[in-house]
Write a protein that holds these residues in place. Sequence first.
Motif, short mmCIF file in Angstrom:
data_model
loop_
_atom_site.label_atom_id
_atom_site.label_comp_id
_atom_site.label_asym_id
_atom_site.label_seq_id
_atom_site.Cartn_x
_atom_site.Cartn_y
_atom_site.Cartn_z
N PHE A 1 88.48 -8.26 -28.05
CA PHE A 1 87.34 -8.25 -29.27
C PHE A 1 87.28 -7.14 -29.91
O PHE A 1 87.10 -6.02 -29.20
CB PHE A 1 86.10 -9.02 -29.04
N LEU B 1 85.84 -19.15 -19.97
CA LEU B 1 86.56 -19.30 -21.22
C LEU B 1 85.84 -19.26 -22.43
O LEU B 1 84.76 -20.09 -22.55
CB LEU B 1 87.30 -20.66 -21.27
N PRO B 2 85.99 -18.26 -23.15
CA PRO B 2 85.14 -18.09 -24.15
C PRO B 2 85.24 -19.21 -25.08
O PRO B 2 86.56 -19.73 -25.23
CB PRO B 2 85.88 -16.79 -24.99
N ARG B 3 84.34 -19.79 -25.90
CA ARG B 3 84.31 -20.71 -26.71
C ARG B 3 84.77 -20.32 -28.13
O ARG B 3 84.73 -19.11 -28.57
CB ARG B 3 82.95 -21.39 -26.81
N ILE B 4 85.23 -21.26 -28.91
CA ILE B 4 85.28 -21.21 -30.33
C ILE B 4 83.97 -20.93 -30.85
O ILE B 4 82.95 -21.74 -30.36
CB ILE B 4 86.10 -22.46 -30.96
N PRO C 1 84.00 -28.67 -32.05
CA PRO C 1 85.35 -28.71 -32.73
C PRO C 1 86.35 -28.93 -31.63
O PRO C 1 87.40 -29.74 -31.83
CB PRO C 1 85.57 -27.55 -33.43
N PHE D 1 91.85 -20.06 -28.93
CA PHE D 1 90.58 -20.13 -28.48
C PHE D 1 90.17 -20.47 -27.02
O PHE D 1 90.94 -21.56 -26.67
CB PHE D 1 89.34 -20.82 -29.38
N GLY D 2 89.62 -19.76 -26.24
CA GLY D 2 89.57 -20.09 -24.89
C GLY D 2 89.31 -21.69 -24.27
O GLY D 2 89.86 -22.11 -23.49
N ASP D 3 88.06 -22.06 -24.94
CA ASP D 3 87.73 -23.50 -24.30
C ASP D 3 88.41 -24.70 -24.63
O ASP D 3 88.36 -25.62 -24.09
CB ASP D 3 86.27 -23.69 -24.85
N LEU E 1 91.59 -24.59 -23.77
CA LEU E 1 92.60 -24.53 -22.85
C LEU E 1 92.51 -25.28 -21.80
O LEU E 1 93.56 -25.88 -21.03
CB LEU E 1 92.78 -23.13 -22.24
N LEU F 1 96.04 -24.95 -19.77
CA LEU F 1 95.72 -23.95 -18.61
C LEU F 1 96.98 -24.25 -17.56
O LEU F 1 97.48 -23.30 -16.88
CB LEU F 1 94.41 -24.48 -18.02
N ILE G 1 94.67 -16.19 -24.59
CA ILE G 1 93.45 -16.37 -25.28
C ILE G 1 93.02 -15.24 -26.27
O ILE G 1 93.34 -14.25 -26.33
CB ILE G 1 92.38 -16.37 -24.40
N TYR H 1 90.07 -14.28 -29.56
CA TYR H 1 88.63 -14.51 -29.75
C TYR H 1 88.54 -14.72 -31.48
O TYR H 1 87.44 -15.10 -31.61
CB TYR H 1 87.80 -13.20 -29.43
N ASP I 1 93.04 -11.84 -34.60
CA ASP I 1 93.69 -11.35 -33.58
C ASP I 1 95.06 -12.08 -33.20
O ASP I 1 96.12 -11.10 -32.64
CB ASP I 1 92.68 -11.52 -32.25
N LYS J 1 97.36 -10.05 -35.32
CA LYS J 1 97.72 -8.78 -34.80
C LYS J 1 98.58 -8.88 -33.50
O LYS J 1 99.71 -8.16 -33.39
CB LYS J 1 96.62 -7.99 -34.07
N ILE K 1 91.59 -24.80 -34.71
CA ILE K 1 90.57 -25.88 -34.81
C ILE K 1 89.51 -25.31 -35.48
O ILE K 1 89.06 -24.17 -35.51
CB ILE K 1 90.49 -26.34 -33.31
N GLY K 2 88.57 -26.05 -35.65
CA GLY K 2 87.01 -25.68 -36.22
C GLY K 2 86.99 -26.34 -37.35
O GLY K 2 87.60 -27.13 -38.04
N THR L 1 84.61 -21.94 -38.83
CA THR L 1 85.82 -21.08 -38.41
C THR L 1 87.05 -21.18 -39.25
O THR L 1 87.72 -20.22 -39.44
CB THR L 1 86.10 -21.99 -37.07
#
Lengths: 337, 349
Positions: free
Chosen positions: A188, A333-336, B55, B81-83, B85, B95, B106, B108, B112, B115, B130-131, B135
């Motif tokens: 980040f 796991l980082p959330r959205i 979301p 986004f991580g969650d 997965l 996952l 993943i 954030y 990103d 990039k 999503i979102g 978001t």
Amino acid sequence: MNNEKIVTLSHGSGGKKTSSLIDEIFKKHFENPLFTADDGAVIPLPSGKKLVMSTDGFIVSPSFFPGGDIGKLSICGTVNDIACMGATPLYLTASFIIEEGFLISDLERIVSSMEETAKYCNINIIAGDTKVTEKGKSDGIFITTTGFGVIDKETNPSGSRASEGDSVIITGDIGRHGAAILVSRNDFSLSSEIKSDCAPLCHSIRALLSAVPDTHVIRDCTRGGTGTVLFEIARQSDVGIRIERDKLPVSSEVNGICSLLGFDPLYLACEGRAVVIVKKEDEERALSALRSVNGSEGACVIGRVVNENKGIVTALTTLGTEVFIPEPGNELLPRIC
Amino acid sequence: MNDMLKKASEKLRNYNGKKVRIMEVCGTHTHEIMRLGIRKLLSENIELISGPGCPVCVTDEAFIEKAIFLSQEMRCTILSFGDLLRVPGGGKSLLLARAEGAKVEIVYSAIDSVKYAKAHPDEDCVFLSIGFETTVPGNLLAVKKAKELSLSNFSMLSAMKTMPGAYRLMARSTDAFLYPGHVCAITGTKELEELCKNGVSGVVSGFSPEELLSSILFCVDGLSKEKTFFKNLYPRVVTEEGSIEAKRLIAEMTVPFDSKWRGIGVIKDSGLALSNEYSFFDAEKRYEIPAFNERRETACRCGDVLTGRITPHDCPLFRKACTPENPVGACMVSSEGACSAYYDYGEIR
């Protein structure tokens, strides 16, 4: 989904899946009278003394992070395991798996930080091994250390000795190692002054055991964070542990990162913190012994051992209500949003 | 506990008026309410129910199957986004796909992923977008950036959604809404005032213990007066106008369509797809993706949880077949999901 039998990252997170891997694979084949599910074991010697042996692998990425590096970590991790078993750490061996192309100057930085940490702990590194893999077959550098120590005092800290009414102490603010690694991975666009708490605990624990020989439990919080350790103790001792959320020491930087990513500081890794459980009447002596040593000046009481909700950790909230704290389990796991 | 909290909790505990139901729409509200044990404070005549505001939870199973297809069959790099997965889709999750060799990274924030695509020109990168309104603007800015950079190896699989349709659908399940503070920061409050004129009560709430308790209290007071009400109780962040810039971006870059919400069904005009001008970055248009319509029957009652008809405790799978390690439904996955929050913080009974 369960029929896919492959190793996933969750198996290495130190939670439930790690335990099931140990039980279903390792224990099945290694079973013997001294086998433990922990990373350290106690070996009774003919002289009546006890030898403690512990081993740990380190794969942290990046190798260098604010407040430490993989070298310092590899010494602290094993020294802390031995110290938490009530032993004085004496000797260490170290094994290196290095990826082709790794900078010699970086290797020397890592090894010199191992030297410095070992000196601080009064231990000697007495043997080692080096392997180099082809580029891409490993990631930078992996270090495994194995340590030896002796129990020379009549102390018996154990995860199964927490009992009703005991005070639960943490030796300092939590979650800084996990947060520092997250920030230094540069995933980040965060910049922060946050430094890992990576540090040896041997001197703190020695002071503690001198002041309170009958310390019930000492457990260092590692990758699973403080929450995982509290749950392990609650289960092993078959007691409930009730912490007070407002008493948990968490730096404002760690809090900030947690609220941004939806993490609970209880589940961020620490590499220089331990949960200590003592009888209520020993609380003050334990605190002042810990606070007198560098690295555990911030020791404080965070909760109490109770006779309800056995095997479970609960938290008193700001509102005075009592809730469960999340069980350890998955990698974060980082959330959205 | 400060005086304000003490007074509010006393009032909420001692309330003995008629039974009221209040729905918190936002996943972060659900999480905070559980973490703080707020339900335990309330009189039994006040019921809090959790709505569809996470979301991850409302993302359709087919979306996950499409993402897995892109990663395994088309060999794309998935950026997510991580969650998301751990969400199951078609008997798998991203996952698991990753453990089997798929490239899943993943990120954030959406930018990103742009990039990443720029730094990896030999990989076909697909960002899972999503979102809700909070978001969406960030996701759209990422697409804008990709266009500026003329990135040909970046696209976006979209399940972006908007809230107002869900409020209307849920209005019959609850007496009043705690509207989601962050979403309202973007949308503003005009639409909510319209809803109020049509008989739908609610307040915009913040997220601190003080803000949550005062919002619940306001609803309870309002409901006992038997008059429809609306109030913005999060004025330090939410304005009547909302974010003009973000709304302009959404209007300029997306077109609404009828979107499927997991467990709930299709809600008219509640989805956002990239408009023609940006369709080059739409993964659905770039790749030939099968429809994935086949539904597997499970006893999972996420849909009833998301619409406030039951609490997670009433689902036969909760804590048994469905746990955070092996989630059956998406509500068990995200820390914002109702089932996951109930599992983690389940109040001491």
